[in-house]
Enzyme design. Structure first.
Site, PDB file in Angstrom:
ATOM      1  N   ASN A 209      39.946  56.830  28.990  1.00  0.00           N
ATOM      2  CA  ASN A 209      39.583  57.489  30.176  1.00  0.00           C
ATOM      3  C   ASN A 209      40.954  58.038  30.443  1.00  0.00           C
ATOM      4  OD1 ASN A 209      41.293  55.618  31.912  1.00  0.00           O
ATOM      5  ND2 ASN A 209      39.973  54.258  31.107  1.00  0.00           N
ATOM      6  N   ASP A 278      34.858  49.250  30.349  1.00  0.00           N
ATOM      7  CA  ASP A 278      33.890  48.110  30.501  1.00  0.00           C
ATOM      8  C   ASP A 278      33.236  47.863  29.227  1.00  0.00           C
ATOM      9  OD1 ASP A 278      34.130  47.541  33.269  1.00  0.00           O
ATOM     10  OD2 ASP A 278      33.089  49.534  33.697  1.00  0.00           O
ATOM     11  N   LYS A 288      37.242  56.054   8.274  1.00  0.00           N
ATOM     12  CA  LYS A 288      37.033  57.215   9.081  1.00  0.00           C
ATOM     13  C   LYS A 288      35.400  57.364   9.021  1.00  0.00           C
ATOM     14  CE  LYS A 288      37.696  62.100   9.812  1.00  0.00           C
ATOM     15  NZ  LYS A 288      38.087  63.298   9.396  1.00  0.00           N
ATOM     16  N   PHE A 323      41.592  46.994  41.882  1.00  0.00           N
ATOM     17  CA  PHE A 323      41.354  48.550  42.369  1.00  0.00           C
ATOM     18  C   PHE A 323      39.752  49.065  42.168  1.00  0.00           C
ATOM     19  CE2 PHE A 323      45.099  51.165  42.967  1.00  0.00           C
ATOM     20  CZ  PHE A 323      46.176  50.169  43.006  1.00  0.00           C
ATOM     21  N   LYS A 337      32.652  44.884  44.644  1.00  0.00           N
ATOM     22  CA  LYS A 337      33.673  44.591  43.703  1.00  0.00           C
ATOM     23  C   LYS A 337      34.739  43.318  44.394  1.00  0.00           C
ATOM     24  CE  LYS A 337      33.494  48.617  40.845  1.00  0.00           C
ATOM     25  NZ  LYS A 337      34.059  49.740  40.351  1.00  0.00           N
ATOM     26  N   LYS A 341      34.405  40.039  42.494  1.00  0.00           N
ATOM     27  CA  LYS A 341      35.771  39.406  41.689  1.00  0.00           C
ATOM     28  C   LYS A 341      36.531  38.620  42.479  1.00  0.00           C
ATOM     29  CE  LYS A 341      35.028  43.730  38.951  1.00  0.00           C
ATOM     30  NZ  LYS A 341      35.543  44.484  37.936  1.00  0.00           N
TER      31      LYS A 341
HETATM   32  O1  PMT Z   1      46.609  55.973  36.280  1.00  0.00           O
HETATM   33  P1  PMT Z   1      46.575  56.991  37.460  1.00  0.00           P
HETATM   34  O2  PMT Z   1      46.286  58.295  36.695  1.00  0.00           O
HETATM   35  O3  PMT Z   1      47.581  56.954  38.435  1.00  0.00           O
HETATM   36  O4  PMT Z   1      45.194  56.633  38.338  1.00  0.00           O
HETATM   37  C1  PMT Z   1      45.066  55.636  39.074  1.00  0.00           C
HETATM   38  C2  PMT Z   1      43.676  55.041  38.913  1.00  0.00           C
HETATM   39  C3  PMT Z   1      42.637  55.889  39.441  1.00  0.00           C
HETATM   40  C4  PMT Z   1      43.458  54.535  37.470  1.00  0.00           C
HETATM   41  C5  PMT Z   1      43.871  53.605  40.105  1.00  0.00           C
HETATM   42  O5  PMT Z   1      43.880  54.155  41.279  1.00  0.00           O
HETATM   43  C6  PMT Z   1      42.486  52.997  39.873  1.00  0.00           C
HETATM   44  O6  PMT Z   1      41.375  53.165  40.698  1.00  0.00           O
HETATM   45  N1  PMT Z   1      42.464  51.788  38.926  1.00  0.00           N
HETATM   46  C7  PMT Z   1      41.293  51.237  38.793  1.00  0.00           C
HETATM   47  C8  PMT Z   1      40.140  52.065  37.998  1.00  0.00           C
HETATM   48  C9  PMT Z   1      39.192  51.233  37.480  1.00  0.00           C
HETATM   49  O7  PMT Z   1      38.953  50.941  36.384  1.00  0.00           O
HETATM   50  O8  PMT Z   1      38.335  50.949  38.349  1.00  0.00           O
HETATM   51  P2  PMT Z   1      36.790  50.125  38.163  1.00  0.00           P
HETATM   52  O9  PMT Z   1      36.118  50.235  39.473  1.00  0.00           O
HETATM   53  O10 PMT Z   1      36.219  50.434  37.121  1.00  0.00           O
HETATM   54  O11 PMT Z   1      37.296  48.381  37.994  1.00  0.00           O
HETATM   55  C10 PMT Z   1      37.310  47.574  39.229  1.00  0.00           C
HETATM   56  C11 PMT Z   1      38.670  46.714  38.820  1.00  0.00           C
HETATM   57  O12 PMT Z   1      38.290  45.608  37.826  1.00  0.00           O
HETATM   58  C12 PMT Z   1      40.027  47.424  38.637  1.00  0.00           C
HETATM   59  O13 PMT Z   1      40.842  46.619  39.215  1.00  0.00           O
HETATM   60  C13 PMT Z   1      39.994  47.066  37.178  1.00  0.00           C
HETATM   61  O14 PMT Z   1      41.385  47.084  36.687  1.00  0.00           O
HETATM   62  C14 PMT Z   1      39.558  45.771  36.993  1.00  0.00           C
HETATM   63  N2  PMT Z   1      38.706  45.670  35.605  1.00  0.00           N
HETATM   64  C15 PMT Z   1      37.571  46.652  35.151  1.00  0.00           C
HETATM   65  C16 PMT Z   1      36.923  46.514  33.922  1.00  0.00           C
HETATM   66  C17 PMT Z   1      37.342  45.188  33.309  1.00  0.00           C
HETATM   67  N3  PMT Z   1      36.768  45.192  31.927  1.00  0.00           N
HETATM   68  N4  PMT Z   1      38.340  44.492  33.538  1.00  0.00           N
HETATM   69  C18 PMT Z   1      38.968  44.713  34.817  1.00  0.00           C
HETATM   70  O15 PMT Z   1      39.743  43.993  35.058  1.00  0.00           O
END
Ligand code: PMT
Length: 400
Positions: A209, A278, A288, A323, A337, A341
């Protein structure tokens, strides 16, 4: 009161440049120089004594100077920061493996002050697997490594290994000093995840991403500056780790999960700024994938949800900050979330807001808590947002 800098010199031709560095620094800071036996062969301690007005201790146990003033333990605690320049391959190897057989190496083992290490040596020595591994080890332990420059070396070879310009060493050291001042997070271990993950499809392709890592690195830098011990678990980014943080580099979501689990029990505050995939391809092909007639279908499986795991396993004293990156229904999705979580706080940002999200140096965030109204913040730098996030998390930590 003047800040105190310990300049530790090991034996290489670049010692002559360090005289200029010490001369510059002495005008603003208290400077103590220590030298290895081989450094003394390149330049007389007298030069540094004249520049600093302080004796350069001759050995571990020096009868001619008061012991308390120069012992390795005293020096290790005295310094606000330590600059090692030039750092030879031998010294780097000794530090990596915990060897302590003279004043300089013993002081490095005893200190908890930030260290700026400036390697300078022949290119082949620098690029040798042993030196590369040793430097990586030291960097992972939080020592800041200033990359050497390329150029014509004293030995006649051309390549990397030159000691950086004195102005660059000074600038980096001053940055280290500056960020080492506010100390309200002292005693806390903070783990920050940052950047994207990469999920391999075959040896040349992966799913990822747009996360640049700026948000997470910025939090890690701010936390370190405020005195926390910081683990930065980072997916692939182009950003240099802030000085003093312990960097764990990872590639995939599963690597990140392993890294988080490895430090979780020691962690007081976990901040999950990383954009974790995810899903990953069900299969990573060994070779490849060849182009063929028709379409290609790829199946995906779920990755572990690291934040959800931490929410399930956190102890009462641990603070968990997630986040949420959304493109629609920001508040509703973020609230879900936060609850699902089991977070103590959640930072929500939307890709739809100008100046927010991936890649930018700014963000627009809404902070959410389990039992409090959400707080919508205005556009601000990720640096300022990091300070605010840490302020809020510290408040939560204090009541836990
Ligand atoms: O890195 P930058 O370019 O500065 O951008 C910052 C950012 C946009 C990446 C940051 O501000 C941000 O939003 N990070 C979380 C991005 C994200 O994956 O969000 P989510 O809504 O998909 O996930 C929710 C939370 O679960 C996040 O804390 C993520 O780290 C966590 N997660 C998600 C999936 C997974 N399999 N394991 C996780 O721990």
């Amino acid at each position: 009161m003047k800040k105190k800098i310990l300049v530790a010199i090991s034996g290489g031709i670049a010692v002559y440049k360090v005289a200029q560095l010490v001369s510059n620094l002495s005008k603003k800071y208290e400077i103590q120089v220590i030298m290895t036996k081989h450094a003394r062969a390149f330049m007389s301690p007298l030069t540094f004594e004249a520049l600093t007005g302080r004796a350069v201790p001759k050995a571990m146990f020096t009868p001619d100077v008061h012991y308390d003033q120069i012992s390795h333990i005293h020096l290790a605690k005295w310094a606000d920061i330590i600059i090692i320049a030039p750092a030879t391959a031998n010294l780097i190897a000794k530090m990596a493996h915990g060897l302590a057989d003279d004043l300089l190496s013993t002081t490095m083992l005893a200190t908890r002050s930030p260290i700026l290490l400036c390697p300078a040596m022949n290119t082949n020595m620098l690029n040798h697997q042993a030196t590369v591994a040793n430097l990586e080890l030291l960097q992972n332990r939080g020592i800041h490594i200033l990359e050497s420059e390329r150029g014509l070396l004293a030995c006649g070879d051309f390549g990397s290994g030159k000691l950086p310009e004195v102005s660059i060493i000074q600038e980096t050291a001053e940055k280290l000093l500056e960020i080492n001042q506010k100390q309200d997070l002292t005693g806390l271990e903070i783990t920050v995840t940052a950047g994207p993950t990469q999920e391999a499809l075959d040896p040349v392709r992966f799913i990822t991403n747009h996360s640049s890592g700026i948000m997470g690195y910025s939090i890690a830098e701010a936390a370190q500056a405020r005195g926390a011990t910081v683990n930065l678990i980072s997916g692939p980014t182009n950003i240099t780790a802030p000085p003093g943080v312990s960097l764990i580099k990872v590639i995939s979501a599963r690597d990140m999960f392993d890294a988080v689990q490895s430090v979780f029990s020691e962690t007081d505050i976990l901040i999950k700024a990383a954009a974790v995939a995810d899903y990953r391809p069900t299969e990573t092909f060994r070779n490849k994938i060849k182009k063929q007639e028709g379409d290609l279908q790829v199946k995906f499986v779920r990755n572990p949800d690291i934040l959800a795991w931490a929410g399930e396993h956190k102890q009462a004293h641990q603070v968990l900050c997630g986040f949420a990156m959304e493109t629609e229904d920001l508040l509703d999705n973020a609230k879900a979330k936060l609850q699902k979580k089991n977070c103590d706080m959640l930072v929500a940002n939307s890709l739809r807001d100008e100046g927010a999200g991936f890649g930018a140096t700014t963000n627009v965030a809404t902070l959410l808590w389990p039992n409090q109204e959400p707080k919508a913040l205005t556009l601000m730098s990720k640096k300022d947002l990091s300070e605010l996030i840490l302020d809020e998390l510290l408040k939560i930590k204090k009541v836990k």
